[in-house]
Design a protein around this motif. Structure first.
Motif, mmCIF file in Angstrom:
data_model
loop_
_atom_site.group_PDB
_atom_site.id
_atom_site.type_symbol
_atom_site.label_atom_id
_atom_site.label_comp_id
_atom_site.label_asym_id
_atom_site.label_seq_id
_atom_site.Cartn_x
_atom_site.Cartn_y
_atom_site.Cartn_z
ATOM 1 N N TYR A 35 0.849 -1.188 0.000
ATOM 2 C CA TYR A 35 0.000 0.000 0.000
ATOM 3 C C TYR A 35 0.884 1.236 0.000
ATOM 4 N N ARG A 122 -9.460 10.544 -0.587
ATOM 5 C CA ARG A 122 -8.942 10.439 -1.954
ATOM 6 C C ARG A 122 -8.488 11.797 -2.471
ATOM 7 N N GLU A 132 -2.438 10.537 -9.197
ATOM 8 C CA GLU A 132 -2.713 9.111 -9.371
ATOM 9 C C GLU A 132 -3.470 8.567 -8.159
ATOM 10 N N THR A 133 -4.358 7.618 -8.408
ATOM 11 C CA THR A 133 -5.041 6.940 -7.310
ATOM 12 C C THR A 133 -4.074 5.940 -6.701
ATOM 13 N N ARG A 134 -3.859 6.039 -5.418
ATOM 14 C CA ARG A 134 -2.920 5.157 -4.741
ATOM 15 C C ARG A 134 -3.633 3.919 -4.211
ATOM 16 N N THR A 135 -2.848 2.931 -3.817
ATOM 17 C CA THR A 135 -3.396 1.794 -3.082
ATOM 18 C C THR A 135 -3.348 2.170 -1.609
ATOM 19 N N GLU A 153 -13.924 1.214 -2.940
ATOM 20 C CA GLU A 153 -13.939 0.792 -4.334
ATOM 21 C C GLU A 153 -14.916 1.653 -5.140
ATOM 22 N N GLY A 156 -13.417 4.812 -6.190
ATOM 23 C CA GLY A 156 -12.277 4.738 -7.096
ATOM 24 C C GLY A 156 -10.939 4.511 -6.432
ATOM 25 N N LEU A 157 -10.951 4.055 -5.187
ATOM 26 C CA LEU A 157 -9.701 3.766 -4.485
ATOM 27 C C LEU A 157 -9.385 2.278 -4.569
ATOM 28 N N ARG A 158 -8.120 1.959 -4.800
ATOM 29 C CA ARG A 158 -7.659 0.583 -4.658
ATOM 30 C C ARG A 158 -7.360 0.396 -3.169
ATOM 31 N N ALA A 159 -8.046 -0.560 -2.543
ATOM 32 C CA ALA A 159 -7.947 -0.640 -1.087
ATOM 33 C C ALA A 159 -7.656 -2.043 -0.589
ATOM 34 N N THR A 160 -6.873 -2.074 0.468
ATOM 35 C CA THR A 160 -6.729 -3.245 1.307
ATOM 36 C C THR A 160 -7.153 -2.789 2.698
#
Length: 195
Positions: A35, A122, A132-135, A153, A156-160
């Motif tokens: 991340y 975000r 850029e969209t980050r993780t 999600e 538009g976020l890449r998420a853990t």
């Protein structure tokens, strides 16, 4: 009378199934150390300015994650009517007191719900980077994490995710309330209603 009893039974069975779904989802979050930023979702700040136990546990989990992988942290939460300051500000100050450098933590201080937390996080992350969209690693209470990741999600976020524990005496209350929140989430997502 039999119809009413049957409807009550069905309603309770569905609610119980939803509680089970929340529990299952929170225990099946994929774990990763990959991340670029950490987003910590707010919880109650007490009237005297101290952290609720739930909020402290979220922040301590975020701090431990930051120690393993130093990166930008966004603390999220506006100010409730019974809170002396915005949650995001109190959270940022707590993390800085634990050693996170000021330039590595920023606060969203106006959001009022989880969707706004993530939308504002975000925007702050994009302002801090190159657009850029980050993780992101989302840190919140265990029962809240799956829905927070679904909302991330949607935004538009890449998420853990990383869930902090819940006090055992509040387990049923928190999970029962979260089950209802999932119904609200689905209604808003799939019907376009604003509830």
């Amino acid at each position: 009378m039999g119809v009413i009893a049957a409807l009550i039974f069905v309603g309770l069975a569905v609610w119980g199934a939803l509680i089970g779904m929340v529990w299952w989802r929170e225990n099946h979050i994929p774990q990763t150390d990959s991340y670029d930023a950490i987003v910590v979702l707010g919880a109650q700040v007490k009237a005297d300015g101290s952290l609720s136990v739930q909020l402290q546990w979220r922040l301590d989990a975020a701090w431990e994650a930051w120690q393993k992988h130093p990166c930008l942290i966004v603390t999220c939460g506006g100010q409730g009517s019974d809170e002396p300051a915005p949650e995001g500000t109190v959270m940022r100050d707590y993390l800085m007191a634990k050693g996170v450098p000021e330039e590595q933590v920023c606060a969203d201080t106006v959001s009022e719900n989880t969707r706004q937390n993530l939308r504002n996080a975000r925007a702050l992350l994009e302002a801090q980077g190159d657009g850029e969209t980050r993780t992101v690693l989302i840190v919140t209470s265990d029962y809240h994490l799956p829905r927070a990741m679904a909302l991330a999600e949607d935004e538009g976020l890449r998420a853990t995710g990383l869930g902090s524990p819940t006090k055992p005496e509040y387990w049923l209350k928190n999970h029962a309330r979260e089950a209802i929140s999932w119904v609200k989430y689905w209604l808003e997502k799939y019907t376009g209603l604003s509830l």
